[in-house]
Design an enzyme around this catalytic site. Sequence first.
Site, PDB file in Angstrom:
ATOM      1  N   ASP A 290       0.822  -1.219   0.000  1.00  0.00           N
ATOM      2  CA  ASP A 290       0.000   0.000   0.000  1.00  0.00           C
ATOM      3  C   ASP A 290       0.854   1.267   0.000  1.00  0.00           C
ATOM      4  O   ASP A 290       0.419   2.324  -0.448  1.00  0.00           O
ATOM      5  CB  ASP A 290      -0.995  -0.007   1.162  1.00  0.00           C
ATOM      6  CG  ASP A 290      -0.340   0.066   2.518  1.00  0.00           C
ATOM      7  OD1 ASP A 290      -0.190   1.169   3.038  1.00  0.00           O
ATOM      8  OD2 ASP A 290       0.014  -0.988   3.075  1.00  0.00           O
ATOM      9  N   HIS A 313      -5.915  -2.084   3.828  1.00  0.00           N
ATOM     10  CA  HIS A 313      -5.130  -0.853   3.704  1.00  0.00           C
ATOM     11  C   HIS A 313      -4.812  -0.568   2.240  1.00  0.00           C
ATOM     12  O   HIS A 313      -4.910   0.579   1.782  1.00  0.00           O
ATOM     13  CB  HIS A 313      -3.816  -0.983   4.484  1.00  0.00           C
ATOM     14  CG  HIS A 313      -3.906  -0.554   5.904  1.00  0.00           C
ATOM     15  ND1 HIS A 313      -4.302  -1.394   6.904  1.00  0.00           N
ATOM     16  CD2 HIS A 313      -3.651   0.641   6.502  1.00  0.00           C
ATOM     17  CE1 HIS A 313      -4.301  -0.744   8.058  1.00  0.00           C
ATOM     18  NE2 HIS A 313      -3.909   0.494   7.844  1.00  0.00           N
TER      19      HIS A 313
END
Length: 346
Positions: A290, A313
């Site tokens: 991420d 995420h």
Amino acid sequence: MEPVRIDGSQGEGGGQILRTAISLAAVLGRPVEVTGIRARRENPGLRPSHLASVKVVGDLFGAEVENLRVGAEWVRFAPSRFAGGRYKIDIGTAGSIPLTLMTVIPAVSLSGNGLEIEVTGGTDVKTSPTIDYLRYVVAEAYRSAGIKFSIEVQRRGYYPKGGGVAKAVIEPCKKPAAVELLNGRAVAPRITSICSQLPKHVAERQISSALLALEKGGVKCTNYSASFETAASPGTSILVYSASDFGGPYAGGDSVGEVGKRAEQVGQEAASRYLLSTLAGATVDPFLSDMMVLPLCVAKGVSRYRTSKITEHLCTNLGVARQMTGCKYEINQVSESEHIVTIEGA
């Protein structure tokens, strides 16, 4: 100019939504309004560590910032020109230095600027990557996309006192590069284990247990080090990682010690996180996955990387990046432990 409106309660609903939105607002020179900040968390609203991240970027980019206070459910941020120079900030107690830097580094570098920054707070704390993870894993992965930075740890900071000090030098990146990280070469792991105000054997036991866990997973490691470093309070951390010069893999597993947690558990935890990626043949670990979104969403061209696990995420960060930049993305599952993330930069 009307601000881009971001719902801070979407997806995983954490502080990373705010950090990504603020970083990209600075890079793009576009105002942003984030609402519902951490709305579904136990202590909703802006926390001191999030406030510090927004304040730093706001100061650096001469931003007009509204409602910047602890507990705020919304923040409006309108950047202006980059001020440059050198910057110091004390987050207070053990607020995460790595998470603050991960807001500042892409904002500064991707806007074509350089900076020297000194941050005081927590270098190795729970629910945050360790400072060594940034130094040895993120730095190499970002370098492949054209972002160069270095970090010097002057003092470690652990919960609850913090007091750690890290200095970062960030270089300008005028043209972020798309990356193809699908077939990284085999890179032997390294281990760095740190302890402060504790017997050095704590760091050594962390290494021993990490080595045992790696061996059980069929991975040999011959490069490891145990260090005793200064800090305001006792603490430990360990990082197991592989990072190539270019093309991957960029994989790390870290863990932080705490009261009642045996050194053996800390080492085993870091090794298990590392093996999650390595045994799956991933070129980017799930935590880094991420973090790569921000530079790649503004890079010219199509980027691809292979990861072992799709986290909420990652999905949330991709959604925020698309809202801010108009980038396109897709996630293809190859097998249970193999996923390919594709990002077409705006």
